[in-house]
Design a protein around this motif. Structure first.
Motif, PDB file in Angstrom:
ATOM      1  N   ARG A  57       0.706  -1.384   0.297  1.00 23.52           N
ATOM      2  CA  ARG A  57      -0.127  -0.371  -0.133  1.00 23.52           C
ATOM      3  C   ARG A  57       0.915   1.303  -0.161  1.00 23.52           C
ATOM      4  O   ARG A  57       1.919   1.313   0.587  1.00 23.52           O
ATOM      5  N   THR A  58       1.111   2.185  -0.878  1.00 27.97           N
ATOM      6  CA  THR A  58       1.205   3.137  -1.113  1.00 27.97           C
ATOM      7  C   THR A  58       1.598   4.233  -0.530  1.00 27.97           C
ATOM      8  O   THR A  58       0.001   4.984  -0.026  1.00 27.97           O
ATOM      9  N   LEU A  59       2.202   4.860   0.447  1.00 30.26           N
ATOM     10  CA  LEU A  59       1.754   6.038   1.338  1.00 30.26           C
ATOM     11  C   LEU A  59       2.661   6.737   1.553  1.00 30.26           C
ATOM     12  O   LEU A  59       2.129   8.290   1.468  1.00 30.26           O
ATOM     13  N   GLN A  60       3.477   6.904  -0.028  1.00 27.45           N
ATOM     14  CA  GLN A  60       3.990   7.998   0.000  1.00 27.45           C
ATOM     15  C   GLN A  60       4.676   8.179  -1.655  1.00 27.45           C
ATOM     16  O   GLN A  60       5.887   7.310  -1.567  1.00 27.45           O
ATOM     17  N   SER A  61       4.500   8.611  -2.871  1.00 29.50           N
ATOM     18  CA  SER A  61       4.715   8.828  -4.013  1.00 29.50           C
ATOM     19  C   SER A  61       5.217   9.830  -4.864  1.00 29.50           C
ATOM     20  O   SER A  61       4.786  10.191  -5.737  1.00 29.50           O
ATOM     21  N   ASN A  62       5.204  10.898  -4.218  1.00 29.75           N
ATOM     22  CA  ASN A  62       5.855  12.483  -4.529  1.00 29.75           C
ATOM     23  C   ASN A  62       6.807  12.213  -5.616  1.00 29.75           C
ATOM     24  O   ASN A  62       8.150  11.180  -6.223  1.00 29.75           O
ATOM     25  N   GLN A  63       7.062  13.117  -6.773  1.00 28.77           N
ATOM     26  CA  GLN A  63       7.906  13.280  -7.824  1.00 28.77           C
ATOM     27  C   GLN A  63       8.159  14.816  -6.939  1.00 28.77           C
ATOM     28  O   GLN A  63       7.459  15.883  -7.199  1.00 28.77           O
ATOM     29  N   PRO A  64       9.617  15.169  -7.965  1.00 20.80           N
ATOM     30  CA  PRO A  64      10.135  16.588  -7.711  1.00 20.80           C
ATOM     31  C   PRO A  64       9.544  17.124  -8.863  1.00 20.80           C
ATOM     32  O   PRO A  64       9.571  16.634 -10.122  1.00 20.80           O
ATOM     33  N   ILE A  65       9.484  17.880  -8.974  1.00 21.84           N
ATOM     34  CA  ILE A  65       8.782  18.430 -10.705  1.00 21.84           C
ATOM     35  C   ILE A  65      10.095  20.796 -10.248  1.00 21.84           C
ATOM     36  O   ILE A  65      10.519  20.843  -8.997  1.00 21.84           O
ATOM     37  N   TYR A  66      10.440  20.797 -11.159  1.00 17.17           N
ATOM     38  CA  TYR A  66      11.631  21.485 -11.766  1.00 17.17           C
ATOM     39  C   TYR A  66      10.798  22.870 -12.668  1.00 17.17           C
ATOM     40  O   TYR A  66      10.719  21.489 -14.428  1.00 17.17           O
ATOM     41  N   ILE A  67      10.412  24.213 -13.032  1.00 18.16           N
ATOM     42  CA  ILE A  67      10.378  24.818 -13.441  1.00 18.16           C
ATOM     43  C   ILE A  67      11.091  26.057 -13.736  1.00 18.16           C
ATOM     44  O   ILE A  67      11.488  26.524 -12.852  1.00 18.16           O
ATOM     45  N   MET A  68      11.214  26.225 -15.250  1.00 21.64           N
ATOM     46  CA  MET A  68      12.109  27.220 -15.432  1.00 21.64           C
ATOM     47  C   MET A  68      11.224  28.029 -16.073  1.00 21.64           C
ATOM     48  O   MET A  68      10.430  28.167 -17.395  1.00 21.64           O
ATOM     49  N   LEU A  69      10.420  29.649 -15.942  1.00 23.30           N
ATOM     50  CA  LEU A  69       9.715  30.883 -15.935  1.00 23.30           C
ATOM     51  C   LEU A  69      10.602  31.705 -15.948  1.00 23.30           C
ATOM     52  O   LEU A  69      11.614  31.947 -16.303  1.00 23.30           O
ATOM     53  N   HIS A  70       9.939  32.537 -17.532  1.00 19.48           N
ATOM     54  CA  HIS A  70      10.324  33.364 -18.040  1.00 19.48           C
ATOM     55  C   HIS A  70       9.516  35.085 -17.240  1.00 19.48           C
ATOM     56  O   HIS A  70       8.735  35.174 -17.649  1.00 19.48           O
ATOM     57  N   LYS A  71      10.252  35.180 -16.317  1.00 17.40           N
ATOM     58  CA  LYS A  71       9.498  36.257 -15.932  1.00 17.40           C
ATOM     59  C   LYS A  71       9.165  37.762 -16.473  1.00 17.40           C
ATOM     60  O   LYS A  71       9.843  38.011 -16.671  1.00 17.40           O
ATOM     61  N   MET A 225       8.909  22.672 -18.308  1.00 18.41           N
ATOM     62  CA  MET A 225       9.544  21.607 -17.397  1.00 18.41           C
ATOM     63  C   MET A 225      10.945  21.651 -17.556  1.00 18.41           C
ATOM     64  O   MET A 225      11.184  21.984 -18.896  1.00 18.41           O
ATOM     65  N   LEU A 226      12.134  21.206 -16.652  1.00 14.07           N
ATOM     66  CA  LEU A 226      13.616  21.566 -16.618  1.00 14.07           C
ATOM     67  C   LEU A 226      13.525  19.774 -17.278  1.00 14.07           C
ATOM     68  O   LEU A 226      12.811  19.016 -17.150  1.00 14.07           O
ATOM     69  N   THR A 227      14.362  20.131 -17.565  1.00 15.46           N
ATOM     70  CA  THR A 227      15.149  18.489 -18.576  1.00 15.46           C
ATOM     71  C   THR A 227      15.787  18.073 -17.772  1.00 15.46           C
ATOM     72  O   THR A 227      16.577  18.438 -16.791  1.00 15.46           O
ATOM     73  N   GLN A 228      15.833  16.341 -17.748  1.00 11.98           N
ATOM     74  CA  GLN A 228      16.376  16.230 -16.662  1.00 11.98           C
ATOM     75  C   GLN A 228      18.098  16.318 -16.780  1.00 11.98           C
ATOM     76  O   GLN A 228      18.742  16.209 -15.837  1.00 11.98           O
ATOM     77  N   SER A 229      18.928  16.807 -17.372  1.00  3.39           N
ATOM     78  CA  SER A 229      19.861  17.415 -17.786  1.00  3.39           C
ATOM     79  C   SER A 229      20.200  17.748 -17.523  1.00  3.39           C
ATOM     80  O   SER A 229      20.804  19.149 -16.532  1.00  3.39           O
ATOM     81  N   GLU A 230      19.043  19.312 -17.384  1.00  4.20           N
ATOM     82  CA  GLU A 230      19.225  20.609 -16.072  1.00  4.20           C
ATOM     83  C   GLU A 230      18.669  20.728 -14.965  1.00  4.20           C
ATOM     84  O   GLU A 230      19.683  21.637 -14.413  1.00  4.20           O
ATOM     85  N   VAL A 231      18.149  19.221 -15.058  1.00  2.28           N
ATOM     86  CA  VAL A 231      18.342  19.649 -13.084  1.00  2.28           C
ATOM     87  C   VAL A 231      19.550  18.826 -12.820  1.00  2.28           C
ATOM     88  O   VAL A 231      19.820  19.780 -11.166  1.00  2.28           O
TER      89      VAL A 231
END
Length: 236
Positions: A57-71, A225-231
């Motif tokens: 039974r899954t208790l936690q399955s969060n995924q990291p999020i990385y975003i680039m914004l041109h403000k 979203m950032l690419t994996q290489s950018e992360v």
């Protein structure tokens, strides 16, 4: 923002509302998995992105999020504001309210803003001890003099805070335009440094944070979203 790291047994006790003895039994019986592997170690360190299962039974399955914004100019680097549009208002992501801002920009400054829910990643970028370079394109009201270069390299004493800025690099690219690279982000730092020469900043635009550069394809107000290489540019 602090990392949400802690011991596995304490996390399980809180989530399952069970005493420490019962949690020990769960672990010893091999009923707990962390990141797809059976874990029997009570002292195991986990974080908000550890995948945790008990009896499948899954208790936690969060995924990291990385975003680039041109403000754009006129948008505030905050999660909420009663008077201005915020950077979160520009993000189209179902978990955007779980994100925090990595390196804020002033209301009248445009350019690269990063958002994430990964506190360890953002700390690698913004903690003063890491001395990550931030690059800005600056347009001035008056012509730039070559004497500025030495002044920026020597640093300026800010009496209000009682500190001297770290050495900064100034590259003159046109009569009234420059690229400035700094290792910190004190209050209105670049504007105040040029203020020593009574040369007002007309436009300020962040080009990069560390090795991460603003995607030239992104228009003002757009994000991706950032690419994996950018992360991993940050982690490396």
């Amino acid at each position: 923002m602090q990392s949400k790291r802690g011991r596995l047994d304490r996390y399980l006790a809180k989530q399952l509302i069970q005493p420490k003895k019962a949690i020990r039994q769960l672990l010893l019986q091999g009923r707990v998995k962390v990141d797809d592997a059976i874990c029997k170690d009570m002292d195991k360190q986990i974080d908000e992105f550890s995948h945790i299962l008990v009896d499948d039974r899954t208790l936690q399955s969060n995924q990291p999020i990385y975003i680039m914004l041109h403000k754009p100019v006129g948008v505030v680097s905050a999660t909420q504001d009663p008077n201005h549009k915020t950077v979160l208002d520009l993000i189209n992501h179902p978990q955007k309210h779980e994100l925090h801002i990595v390196g804020r920009l002033d209301l009248n400054t445009s350019g690269l803003v990063l958002l994430t829910n990964d506190s360890r990643w953002s700390s690698q970028l913004m903690h003063p001890q890491h001395k990550v370079t931030k690059r800005y394109k600056v347009r001035l009201a008056n012509p730039i003099q070559h004497e500025y270069i030495e002044g920026f390299a020597n640093g300026f004493h800010f009496e209000y805070e009682g500190v001297t800025t770290l050495p900064a690099k100034l590259e003159i690219v046109a009569e009234r335009e420059a690229i400035v690279s700094i290792l910190e982000g004190k209050y209105h730092q670049i504007k105040r440094m040029f203020g020593r020469y009574r040369n007002p900043v007309v436009e300020l635009h962040r080009l990069s944070v560390g090795l991460l550069e603003l995607d030239p394809v992104l228009k003002c107000g757009e994000s991706r979203m950032l690419t994996q290489s950018e992360v991993f540019l940050v982690r490396s």
